[in-house]
Write a protein that holds these residues in place. Structure first.
Motif, PDB file in Angstrom:
ATOM      1  N   ARG A  30       0.495  -0.988  -0.149  1.00  0.00           N
ATOM      2  CA  ARG A  30       0.040  -0.215  -0.006  1.00  0.00           C
ATOM      3  C   ARG A  30       0.538   1.358   0.043  1.00  0.00           C
ATOM      4  NH1 ARG A  30      -2.538   0.252   4.811  1.00  0.00           N
ATOM      5  NH2 ARG A  30      -1.022  -1.264   5.329  1.00  0.00           N
ATOM      6  N   ALA A  31       2.119   1.506  -0.754  1.00  0.00           N
ATOM      7  CA  ALA A  31       2.602   2.725  -0.918  1.00  0.00           C
ATOM      8  C   ALA A  31       1.810   3.429  -1.160  1.00  0.00           C
ATOM      9  CB  ALA A  31       4.036   2.233  -2.651  1.00  0.00           C
ATOM     10  N   PRO A  32       0.734   3.750  -1.884  1.00  0.00           N
ATOM     11  CA  PRO A  32       0.593   5.304  -2.231  1.00  0.00           C
ATOM     12  C   PRO A  32      -0.220   5.652  -0.780  1.00  0.00           C
ATOM     13  CG  PRO A  32      -0.198   4.037  -3.661  1.00  0.00           C
ATOM     14  CD  PRO A  32       0.421   3.068  -2.682  1.00  0.00           C
ATOM     15  N   GLU A  33      -0.063   4.975   0.775  1.00  0.00           N
ATOM     16  CA  GLU A  33      -1.168   5.656   2.139  1.00  0.00           C
ATOM     17  C   GLU A  33       0.379   5.245   2.617  1.00  0.00           C
ATOM     18  OE1 GLU A  33      -3.372   2.637   3.719  1.00  0.00           O
ATOM     19  OE2 GLU A  33      -4.073   2.407   1.823  1.00  0.00           O
ATOM     20  N   ARG A  34       1.313   4.702   2.493  1.00  0.00           N
ATOM     21  CA  ARG A  34       2.639   4.310   3.556  1.00  0.00           C
ATOM     22  C   ARG A  34       3.366   5.597   3.119  1.00  0.00           C
ATOM     23  NH1 ARG A  34       0.839   2.030   7.319  1.00  0.00           N
ATOM     24  NH2 ARG A  34       3.064   1.077   8.030  1.00  0.00           N
ATOM     25  N   ILE A  35       3.323   6.207   1.841  1.00  0.00           N
ATOM     26  CA  ILE A  35       4.513   7.401   1.404  1.00  0.00           C
ATOM     27  C   ILE A  35       4.278   8.622   2.638  1.00  0.00           C
ATOM     28  CG2 ILE A  35       2.635   8.309  -0.389  1.00  0.00           C
ATOM     29  CD1 ILE A  35       4.883   9.128  -1.862  1.00  0.00           C
ATOM     30  N   ASP A  36       2.966   8.768   3.186  1.00  0.00           N
ATOM     31  CA  ASP A  36       3.005   9.348   4.292  1.00  0.00           C
ATOM     32  C   ASP A  36       3.069   8.916   5.418  1.00  0.00           C
ATOM     33  OD1 ASP A  36       2.701  11.665   2.177  1.00  0.00           O
ATOM     34  OD2 ASP A  36       0.587  10.874   2.321  1.00  0.00           O
ATOM     35  N   SER A  37       3.693   8.221   5.973  1.00  0.00           N
ATOM     36  CA  SER A  37       4.321   7.580   6.953  1.00  0.00           C
ATOM     37  C   SER A  37       5.302   7.774   7.706  1.00  0.00           C
ATOM     38  CB  SER A  37       3.959   6.299   7.147  1.00  0.00           C
ATOM     39  OG  SER A  37       2.788   5.504   6.796  1.00  0.00           O
ATOM     40  N   PHE A  38       5.436   8.347   9.041  1.00  0.00           N
ATOM     41  CA  PHE A  38       5.989   8.138   9.861  1.00  0.00           C
ATOM     42  C   PHE A  38       7.221   7.508   9.776  1.00  0.00           C
ATOM     43  CE2 PHE A  38       3.978  11.958  10.087  1.00  0.00           C
ATOM     44  CZ  PHE A  38       5.372  13.293  10.424  1.00  0.00           C
ATOM     45  N   PRO A  39       8.550   7.369  10.077  1.00  0.00           N
ATOM     46  CA  PRO A  39       8.712   6.084  10.362  1.00  0.00           C
ATOM     47  C   PRO A  39       8.787   5.287  11.581  1.00  0.00           C
ATOM     48  CG  PRO A  39      10.657   7.285  10.134  1.00  0.00           C
ATOM     49  CD  PRO A  39       9.455   8.323  10.101  1.00  0.00           C
ATOM     50  N   HIS A  40       8.829   6.021  12.582  1.00  0.00           N
ATOM     51  CA  HIS A  40       8.306   4.837  14.067  1.00  0.00           C
ATOM     52  C   HIS A  40       7.144   4.589  13.370  1.00  0.00           C
ATOM     53  CE1 HIS A  40       4.736   7.968  14.630  1.00  0.00           C
ATOM     54  NE2 HIS A  40       5.926   8.525  14.632  1.00  0.00           N
ATOM     55  N   GLU A  41       5.705   4.555  12.901  1.00  0.00           N
ATOM     56  CA  GLU A  41       4.967   4.043  12.117  1.00  0.00           C
ATOM     57  C   GLU A  41       4.698   2.776  10.937  1.00  0.00           C
ATOM     58  OE1 GLU A  41       1.759   7.737  12.611  1.00  0.00           O
ATOM     59  OE2 GLU A  41       3.450   7.966  10.576  1.00  0.00           O
ATOM     60  N   MET A  42       6.289   2.252  11.289  1.00  0.00           N
ATOM     61  CA  MET A  42       6.953   1.432   9.888  1.00  0.00           C
ATOM     62  C   MET A  42       7.462   0.186  11.060  1.00  0.00           C
ATOM     63  SD  MET A  42       7.690   3.051   7.068  1.00  0.00           S
ATOM     64  CE  MET A  42       6.821   2.728   5.332  1.00  0.00           C
ATOM     65  N   SER A  43       6.851  -0.896  10.303  1.00  0.00           N
ATOM     66  CA  SER A  43       7.890  -2.264  10.809  1.00  0.00           C
ATOM     67  C   SER A  43       9.387  -2.117  10.490  1.00  0.00           C
ATOM     68  CB  SER A  43       7.254  -3.846  10.618  1.00  0.00           C
ATOM     69  OG  SER A  43       7.559  -3.355   8.869  1.00  0.00           O
ATOM     70  N   GLY A  44      10.287  -2.571  11.039  1.00  0.00           N
ATOM     71  CA  GLY A  44      11.463  -2.618  10.611  1.00  0.00           C
ATOM     72  C   GLY A  44      11.638  -2.961   9.549  1.00  0.00           C
ATOM     73  N   GLY A  45      10.633  -4.323   8.729  1.00  0.00           N
ATOM     74  CA  GLY A  45      11.772  -4.293   7.820  1.00  0.00           C
ATOM     75  C   GLY A  45      10.844  -3.529   6.421  1.00  0.00           C
ATOM     76  N   GLN A  46      10.050  -2.660   7.241  1.00  0.00           N
ATOM     77  CA  GLN A  46       9.304  -1.502   6.261  1.00  0.00           C
ATOM     78  C   GLN A  46      10.617  -0.648   6.435  1.00  0.00           C
ATOM     79  OE1 GLN A  46       5.010  -1.782   7.520  1.00  0.00           O
ATOM     80  NE2 GLN A  46       5.062  -2.406   6.239  1.00  0.00           N
ATOM     81  N   ARG A  47      10.817  -0.178   7.267  1.00  0.00           N
ATOM     82  CA  ARG A  47      11.941   0.715   7.497  1.00  0.00           C
ATOM     83  C   ARG A  47      13.541   0.435   7.006  1.00  0.00           C
ATOM     84  NH1 ARG A  47       9.944   1.627  13.018  1.00  0.00           N
ATOM     85  NH2 ARG A  47      11.877  -0.182  13.904  1.00  0.00           N
ATOM     86  N   GLN A  48      13.733  -0.955   6.428  1.00  0.00           N
ATOM     87  CA  GLN A  48      14.479  -1.041   5.727  1.00  0.00           C
ATOM     88  C   GLN A  48      14.228  -1.339   4.362  1.00  0.00           C
ATOM     89  OE1 GLN A  48      17.803  -0.682   5.704  1.00  0.00           O
ATOM     90  NE2 GLN A  48      18.686  -2.078   6.798  1.00  0.00           N
TER      91      GLN A  48
END
Ligand SMILES: Nc1ncnc2c1ncn2[C@@H]1O[C@H](COP(=O)(O)OP(=O)(O)OP(=O)(O)O)[C@@H](O)[C@H]1O
Ligand SMILES: [Mg+2]
Length: 269
Positions: A141-159
């Motif tokens: 769901r990249a179109p939504e995640r593009i506006d996330s902050f790093p702390h809202e993501m999992s470790g794998g997503q952050r990497q």
């Protein structure tokens, strides 16, 4: 040849006493589109080697030898020139993505920043390119995640975001220093597969650094084994895994879990 490192030595000055050499004459070649794995236990000099290649060692470090990038020795280059190479020609992926990301900035804006500064893209073009990069590293769901902050993501997503940032300026060489060490095994496998696909699809060269031969064995074409700053052996990864010539390499192989050895088709050394 993308990168040719020749007899690289690194020593650190000390406040008291003589300098200490920690990398003792490492040489390797990396072709375009090839993945080189560098493996060795903690303290063997893997990170120092990669930081030397990026020109990111502190002033206390003395480096000798040659680092030929596309045929040009980049070791004598002043910081201004190295700065221009980093990101554009050489991208880097770090072990702990949280430390490489700005916690107060949305991930899309962080990817876009480099594109605006270095490539002169407009804000909207940079956002579109950020979205493309997030999709390339398979962020769901990249179109939504593009506006996330790093702390809202999992470790794998952050990497994955870390990889997207490293790829943004289309480097020809990517250096990944323990990119999956902080992640659990399934996520680790996903990230390695993404890196492997990128190398194939984009034709870039990858240096993958890990203390874990199971990680290296999964995607590296060739492998360099290091021990305490010395080159132990190097060659085709298959050869290293199936017919190691050095006791230290055999030790690394026996340290792999049986499940991993089996999945790589490797007998107990
Ligand atoms: N800035 C520095 N000043 C002095 N010595 C350093 C510096 N950075 C690294 N070293 C030394 O260089 C050696 C190699 O360190 P390096 O970080 O490259 O190991 P590594 O193989 O990456 O280990 P790890 O798997 O733990 O990341 C170590 O003995 C370390 O103490
Ligand atoms: Mg390290």
């Amino acid at each position: 040849m993308m990168l040719s490192v020749q007899d690289l030595r690194v020593s650190f000055a000390r406040a008291h006493g003589p300098a200490v050499e920690v990398v003792h004459g490492i040489s390797f070649d990396l072709e375009k589109g090839e993945t080189l794995g560098i493996v060795g236990e903690s303290g063997s000099g893997k990170s120092v080697l990669s930081l030397a290649t990026m020109g990111l060692l502190p002033r206390t470090a003395k480096v000798s030898g040659k680092i030929l990038l596309d045929g040009q020795d980049i070791l004598p280059l002043p910081e201004r020139d190295m700065c221009a190479l980093r990101g554009r020609k050489i991208g880097m992926i770090f072990q702990e993505p949280m430390t490489a990301l700005n916690p107060a900035m949305r991930v899309g804006a962080q990817i876009a920043e480099g594109l605006i500064l270095n490539k002169g893209l407009s804000k909207s073009a940079a956002r579109a390119e950020s979205l493309r990069l997030l999709e390339m590293v398979k962020i769901p769901r990249a179109p939504e995640r593009i506006d996330s902050f790093p702390h809202e993501m999992s470790g794998g997503q952050r990497q994955r975001v870390g990889i997207a940032i490293a790829l943004a300026l289309q480097p020809e060489l990517l250096i990944a220093d323990e990119p999956t060490t902080a992640l659990d095994v399934t996520v680790q496998a996903e990230i390695l597969d993404i890196l492997d696909d990128l190398v194939t699809d984009l034709g870039i060269s990858l240096i993958l650094i890990s203390h874990d031969l199971g990680v290296i064995g999964r995607i590296a074409d060739r492998t360099l084994v290091m021990y305490r700053g010395d080159p132990v052996e190097q060659g085709e990864t298959e050869q290293i895994l199936r017919r190691p010539t050095q006791d230290y390499t055999r030790k690394l192989i026996s340290a792999m879990p049986r499940r991993v050895r089996n999945s790589l088709g490797v007998q107990h050394a």
